[in-house]
Motif scaffolding. Structure first.
Motif, PDB file in Angstrom:
ATOM      1  N   ASN A   1      28.950  15.647  17.765  1.00 14.32           N
ATOM      2  CA  ASN A   1      27.508  15.821  17.902  1.00 14.32           C
ATOM      3  C   ASN A   1      27.141  15.425  19.328  1.00 14.32           C
ATOM      4  N   ILE A   2      26.006  15.878  19.767  1.00  9.94           N
ATOM      5  CA  ILE A   2      25.530  15.484  21.086  1.00  9.94           C
ATOM      6  C   ILE A   2      24.102  14.954  20.976  1.00  9.94           C
ATOM      7  N   VAL A   3      23.771  14.031  21.862  1.00  9.83           N
ATOM      8  CA  VAL A   3      22.420  13.476  21.924  1.00  9.83           C
ATOM      9  C   VAL A   3      21.689  14.187  23.052  1.00  9.83           C
ATOM     10  N   VAL A   4      20.575  14.823  22.712  1.00  9.33           N
ATOM     11  CA  VAL A   4      19.794  15.554  23.711  1.00  9.33           C
ATOM     12  C   VAL A   4      18.350  15.081  23.662  1.00  9.33           C
TER      13      VAL A   4
ATOM     14  N   ILE B   1      22.484   7.562  28.221  1.00  6.71           N
ATOM     15  CA  ILE B   1      22.295   6.769  27.008  1.00  6.71           C
ATOM     16  C   ILE B   1      21.740   5.385  27.326  1.00  6.71           C
ATOM     17  N   ARG B   2      22.202   4.780  28.405  1.00  5.08           N
ATOM     18  CA  ARG B   2      21.690   3.449  28.764  1.00  5.08           C
ATOM     19  C   ARG B   2      20.180   3.486  28.996  1.00  5.08           C
TER      20      ARG B   2
ATOM     21  N   ASP C   1      32.527  17.353  31.142  1.00  3.58           N
ATOM     22  CA  ASP C   1      31.752  16.546  32.081  1.00  3.58           C
ATOM     23  C   ASP C   1      30.759  15.607  31.384  1.00  3.58           C
ATOM     24  N   VAL C   2      30.613  15.766  30.081  1.00  2.68           N
ATOM     25  CA  VAL C   2      29.632  14.960  29.348  1.00  2.68           C
ATOM     26  C   VAL C   2      30.290  13.667  28.869  1.00  2.68           C
ATOM     27  N   PRO C   3      29.777  12.514  29.282  1.00  4.56           N
ATOM     28  CA  PRO C   3      30.380  11.235  28.868  1.00  4.56           C
ATOM     29  C   PRO C   3      30.098  10.917  27.401  1.00  4.56           C
ATOM     30  N   THR C   4      30.983  10.172  26.801  1.00  3.25           N
ATOM     31  CA  THR C   4      30.785   9.737  25.422  1.00  3.25           C
ATOM     32  C   THR C   4      29.796   8.575  25.376  1.00  3.25           C
ATOM     33  N   LEU C   5      29.291   8.299  24.177  1.00  2.47           N
ATOM     34  CA  LEU C   5      28.428   7.125  24.020  1.00  2.47           C
ATOM     35  C   LEU C   5      29.239   5.856  24.217  1.00  2.47           C
TER      36      LEU C   5
ATOM     37  N   GLY D   1      24.800  12.451  26.004  1.00  2.73           N
ATOM     38  CA  GLY D   1      26.129  11.969  25.650  1.00  2.73           C
ATOM     39  C   GLY D   1      26.689  12.663  24.439  1.00  2.73           C
ATOM     40  N   ILE D   2      27.975  12.443  24.217  1.00  4.21           N
ATOM     41  CA  ILE D   2      28.696  13.056  23.112  1.00  4.21           C
ATOM     42  C   ILE D   2      29.181  11.952  22.182  1.00  4.21           C
ATOM     43  N   THR D   3      29.243  12.248  20.869  1.00  2.89           N
ATOM     44  CA  THR D   3      29.447  11.189  19.889  1.00  2.89           C
ATOM     45  C   THR D   3      30.902  10.957  19.466  1.00  2.89           C
TER      46      THR D   3
END
Length: 325
Positions: free
Chosen positions: A127-130, A140-141, A235-239, A223-225
């Motif tokens: 899942n991704i957080v958008v 995320i921070r 290129d998308v960092p994880t949580l 971020g990605i879960t």
């Protein structure tokens, strides 16, 4: 003399058993195989089962027929598979819903651990957080900082109460020690539409349905879960990389068979699944669709499912989620 004769008989029995197992594996299947999917046609689990099933058909020379048994959050299909004959001619795809349902539903007519022989995890689906581009956060921070500054004012949406996205949000809130307002929707489409319109601040959704809106600029990805970055969006960092160590709330699609299915048949299905997941066309299609191919062992996937049941069970209990409808 008697001891020698007994040893000879035992050795012969073992050899005959091994030969019988080899013959059973080499001849299986001799007729069509049914693959039960607990969702309607056209969804991610259905499409993956059809793609992998087609490769099985080509290799085995017998059709693999997808049997869609949607309803009751996959419980209808799961029960049908659990009660099927353990002869190798019924397969089933457990998903994250099965891990959640153990705690979400007060009573089930099956046991997802006891009633199945789990073969392999075909795919892990992040899942991704958008967020809406107007929200003043870029990672995320910063989202955590904003949520701490505005308790219960940051609104996040999900496809529904008890969904992995909703419960993933609850896990996020607990690990980040923040208060956010959950807005449930009847499915992903209306939630994504409201996120793009700015009616909600954030959305936790499947990569396959949400990433296109990120690429179009209508949503911003934070971020990605999954624990590891996805090949679909490297290129998308994880949580976990962004301060939430150990955070993972991925969906998954397994292949399993009714408990009691002969081990040699399980071994053959496992080998075919791993071979299929290594095919270039299947692998590229899965990654493009936002899924990460897995192909672990029966022992590994069984342990994984057990840990998922424990993780999601805690989230269900802490959230107070109840089955919808």
């Amino acid at each position: 003399m008697k001891t020698h004769r007994f040893a000879l008989i035992c050795s012969t029995a073992v050899l005959l058993s091994m030969a019988g197992s080899a013959i059973a594996q080499s001849t299986y299947p001799t007729k069509p195989v049914r693959w039960i999917v607990g969702y309607a046609p056209g969804g991610g689990t259905d499409l993956l089962a059809r793609a992998v099933g087609q490769k099985f058909s080509e290799a085995w020379g017998h059709p693999v027929l997808i049997d869609n048994r949607a309803g009751a959050a996959t419980n209808i299909g799961t029960e049908a598979a659990a009660k099927a004959s353990p002869d190798g001619y019924t397969l089933f795809s457990p998903t994250v819903a099965n891990a959640i349902n153990v705690t979400l539903f007060p009573k089930l007519n099956f046991d997802i651990m006891r009633d199945f022989a789990h073969i392999t995890n075909l795919a892990k689906i992040p899942n991704i957080v958008v967020v809406h581009p107007s929200l003043p956060v870029k990672n995320i921070r910063e989202l955590i900082a904003l949520a701490k500054e505005r308790p219960d004012q940051v609104r996040y949406g999900s496809p529904g109460i008890g969904s992995p996205q909703h419960l993933g949000g609850e896990i996020f809130k607990a690990m980040a020690d923040v208060k956010m307002l959950h807005i449930p929707y009847k499915g992903a489409a209306p939630a994504i539409a409201d996120a793009m319109a700015g009616h909600i601040d954030a959305y936790i959704g499947a990569m396959s349905s949400t990433l296109p809106q990120v690429r179009s600029g209508r949503l911003r990805i934070l971020g990605i879960t999954t624990l590891k970055r996805s090949e679909a969006a490297p290129d998308v960092p994880t949580l976990a990389e962004q301060g939430l160590a150990g955070f993972e709330t991925a969906s998954f699609v397994m292949v399993s068979a009714p408990a009691g299915t002969p081990r040699d048949i399980i071994t053959k299905i496992h080998g075919e699944a791993v071979r299929t997941l290594g095919m270039r066309d299947i692998r590229e299609w899965m990654i493009k669709d936002g899924s990460d191919p897995v192909g672990d062992t029966p022992e590994q996937v069984t342990a994984y499912l057990k840990s998922e049941i424990e993780k999601w069970g805690k989230a269900v209990r802490s959230s107070g989620a109840k089955p919808e409808g």
